[in-house]
Design a protein around this motif. Sequence first.
Motif, PDB file in Angstrom:
ATOM      1  N   THR A 169      16.657 -18.491  11.984  1.00 49.32           N
ATOM      2  CA  THR A 169      15.831 -18.690  13.175  1.00 49.32           C
ATOM      3  C   THR A 169      15.448 -17.326  13.744  1.00 49.32           C
ATOM      4  O   THR A 169      15.924 -16.301  13.276  1.00 49.32           O
ATOM      5  N   PHE A 170      14.607 -17.300  14.746  1.00 47.03           N
ATOM      6  CA  PHE A 170      14.116 -16.062  15.354  1.00 47.03           C
ATOM      7  C   PHE A 170      13.662 -15.063  14.282  1.00 47.03           C
ATOM      8  O   PHE A 170      14.160 -13.941  14.206  1.00 47.03           O
ATOM      9  N   GLY A 171      12.750 -15.497  13.415  1.00 46.79           N
ATOM     10  CA  GLY A 171      12.195 -14.612  12.395  1.00 46.79           C
ATOM     11  C   GLY A 171      13.209 -14.189  11.365  1.00 46.79           C
ATOM     12  O   GLY A 171      13.040 -13.173  10.699  1.00 46.79           O
ATOM     13  N   GLY A 172      14.270 -14.973  11.210  1.00 43.43           N
ATOM     14  CA  GLY A 172      15.265 -14.679  10.181  1.00 43.43           C
ATOM     15  C   GLY A 172      16.360 -13.758  10.659  1.00 43.43           C
ATOM     16  O   GLY A 172      17.276 -13.417   9.911  1.00 43.43           O
ATOM     17  N   SER A 173      16.313 -13.330  11.921  1.00 43.06           N
ATOM     18  CA  SER A 173      17.321 -12.388  12.384  1.00 43.06           C
ATOM     19  C   SER A 173      18.631 -13.083  12.774  1.00 43.06           C
ATOM     20  O   SER A 173      19.654 -12.434  12.939  1.00 43.06           O
ATOM     21  N   LEU A 174      18.598 -14.396  12.947  1.00 41.12           N
ATOM     22  CA  LEU A 174      19.813 -15.162  13.278  1.00 41.12           C
ATOM     23  C   LEU A 174      19.883 -16.392  12.398  1.00 41.12           C
ATOM     24  O   LEU A 174      18.859 -16.896  11.946  1.00 41.12           O
ATOM     25  N   LEU A 175      21.111 -16.884  12.183  1.00 40.25           N
ATOM     26  CA  LEU A 175      21.270 -18.183  11.542  1.00 40.25           C
ATOM     27  C   LEU A 175      21.706 -19.166  12.618  1.00 40.25           C
ATOM     28  O   LEU A 175      22.542 -18.826  13.455  1.00 40.25           O
ATOM     29  N   CYS A 176      21.142 -20.359  12.622  1.00 47.81           N
ATOM     30  CA  CYS A 176      21.633 -21.354  13.581  1.00 47.81           C
ATOM     31  C   CYS A 176      22.050 -22.606  12.821  1.00 47.81           C
ATOM     32  O   CYS A 176      21.517 -22.902  11.752  1.00 47.81           O
ATOM     33  N   THR A 177      23.048 -23.271  13.356  1.00 47.43           N
ATOM     34  CA  THR A 177      23.499 -24.527  12.753  1.00 47.43           C
ATOM     35  C   THR A 177      23.063 -25.661  13.664  1.00 47.43           C
ATOM     36  O   THR A 177      23.339 -25.638  14.864  1.00 47.43           O
ATOM     37  N   ILE A 178      22.359 -26.619  13.085  1.00 48.00           N
ATOM     38  CA  ILE A 178      21.734 -27.685  13.870  1.00 48.00           C
ATOM     39  C   ILE A 178      22.409 -29.022  13.551  1.00 48.00           C
ATOM     40  O   ILE A 178      22.638 -29.345  12.380  1.00 48.00           O
ATOM     41  N   TYR A 179      22.727 -29.753  14.612  1.00 51.02           N
ATOM     42  CA  TYR A 179      23.342 -31.077  14.467  1.00 51.02           C
ATOM     43  C   TYR A 179      22.395 -32.142  15.007  1.00 51.02           C
ATOM     44  O   TYR A 179      21.735 -31.918  16.020  1.00 51.02           O
ATOM     45  N   THR A 180      22.380 -33.278  14.363  1.00 52.14           N
ATOM     46  CA  THR A 180      21.683 -34.444  14.907  1.00 52.14           C
ATOM     47  C   THR A 180      22.777 -35.316  15.512  1.00 52.14           C
ATOM     48  O   THR A 180      23.548 -35.943  14.783  1.00 52.14           O
ATOM     49  N   LEU A 181      22.871 -35.297  16.835  1.00 53.64           N
ATOM     50  CA  LEU A 181      24.065 -35.860  17.465  1.00 53.64           C
ATOM     51  C   LEU A 181      24.000 -37.364  17.693  1.00 53.64           C
ATOM     52  O   LEU A 181      25.007 -38.048  17.560  1.00 53.64           O
ATOM     53  N   ASN A 182      22.840 -37.885  18.054  1.00 53.27           N
ATOM     54  CA  ASN A 182      22.871 -39.296  18.474  1.00 53.27           C
ATOM     55  C   ASN A 182      21.835 -40.172  17.784  1.00 53.27           C
ATOM     56  O   ASN A 182      21.374 -41.153  18.342  1.00 53.27           O
ATOM     57  N   SER A 183      21.447 -39.773  16.556  1.00 51.67           N
ATOM     58  CA  SER A 183      20.605 -40.685  15.766  1.00 51.67           C
ATOM     59  C   SER A 183      20.970 -40.534  14.290  1.00 51.67           C
ATOM     60  O   SER A 183      21.626 -39.563  13.893  1.00 51.67           O
TER      61      SER A 183
END
Length: 370
Positions: A169-183
């Motif tokens: 994310t942010f142009g590749g400068s960070l990695l983020c972990t994304i959760y789908t919490l309620n679907s």
Amino acid sequence: MEAHQAESQSPMVSRASAKKELPRHFRDNRHVWVFIELERGQVHPVSIELLGEGRKLADKLGVQLAGVVIGTAEGLGVRSAIAEAFAYGADLAYLVESPLLSDYRNEPFTKALSDLVILHKPEILLLGATSLGRDLAGSVATTLETGLTADCTELDVDADGSLAATRPTFGGSLLCTIYTLNSRPQMATVRPRVMATPKRVTHAIGPIIRHDLMMIEEEIVTKVLGFLPDERSEKINLAYADIVVAGGLGIGTAENLERVMLLARTIGGEFGCSRPLVQKGWMEVDRQIGQTGQTIRPKLYLAAGISGAVQHRVGVEGADLIVAINTDSNAPIFDFAHVAVVADAIGLLPALTAAFTRRIPPHNQSMQVN
Ligand SMILES: Cc1cc2nc3c(=O)[nH]c(=O)nc-3n(C[C@H](O)[C@H](O)[C@H](O)COP(=O)(O)OP(=O)(O)OC[C@H]3O[C@@H](n4cnc5c(N)ncnc54)[C@H](O)[C@@H]3O)c2cc1C
């Protein structure tokens, strides 16, 4: 639908602050599904890579892995897709077959996949981040009103069984972990070559669950009038090449790129480049390597005059052997290259080509430079 972003290093800590109960009607969702993409009757290699990844997730969750095949009974496409799904680890397959599905069209494919999901309730649904996969994943996610994480570089399940989908994310400068919490299902796409190809299991078979496409041609707005192949698509196969030689800004001029191409041809490989060279118009976009270009996983990657910015690194770090040539001994590429050569690439490339030419028989040298 709710997707929550967290730092990839500590998913459990950050999830606690956003914890939500999964609605009751999603609690029965089980199993991991991989959409098996057919490209003109051939299984796309990214589907095989996803079966390997899906197998790991299913084993961690203690559930089954299913391959989902959507297509027409004409030709051998769907048969070979089902065979490949079992050969690469699926426990079962779902099949939607109809003459209306002979060419990819968003509407019938979205209906086929969405209906299957509603009926059989998978927990996780993975698709390749190809042109087709991106189109289909987006419309299925919006139809089902669930979360979709695109272009993941890592997939895992956390301690409470949720899919942890990591992407730059942010142009590749960070990695983020994304959760789908309620679907449900938790959906993710992954680009070709980001995941390794799993080992093939011979003679694997399993149950096939068929489903009818409840649609007629008159309901479909899109009509396929013909198919025009992209003439270049057969020529450039950077993502699946065993050897890739690439040049960056350190190469100096467009003319010097010939040195990169010659070395690639001599050692039977493909050639590519960093993004600035595409922006300068020195190379076509299909040869760009990195976050916004191709992800490669060759046995040998030789980078000449490339600094190793994170956006380039994410596209090459799956290579078995990375050899970097750079005049700057502090260049970031040396942090992840296996072999560091501090030298002037403009002079070294022709010397390497000459040395390999003496050692490699001409019939083993690639003839494909264009
Ligand atoms: C959103 C976003 C997406 C991006 N996506 C991509 C992407 O997909 N792919 C990508 O590559 N970049 C991408 N970038 C750009 C990336 O951040 C870097 O700017 C780019 O990779 C740098 O290219 P380079 O290494 O060729 O050039 P530079 O960073 O300028 O490095 C040139 C290197 O050559 C060395 N050098 C100079 N002369 C010589 C010589 N004679 N011999 C040997 N070495 C020499 C220098 O020491 C230097 O390390 C992206 C950027 C953003 C913001």
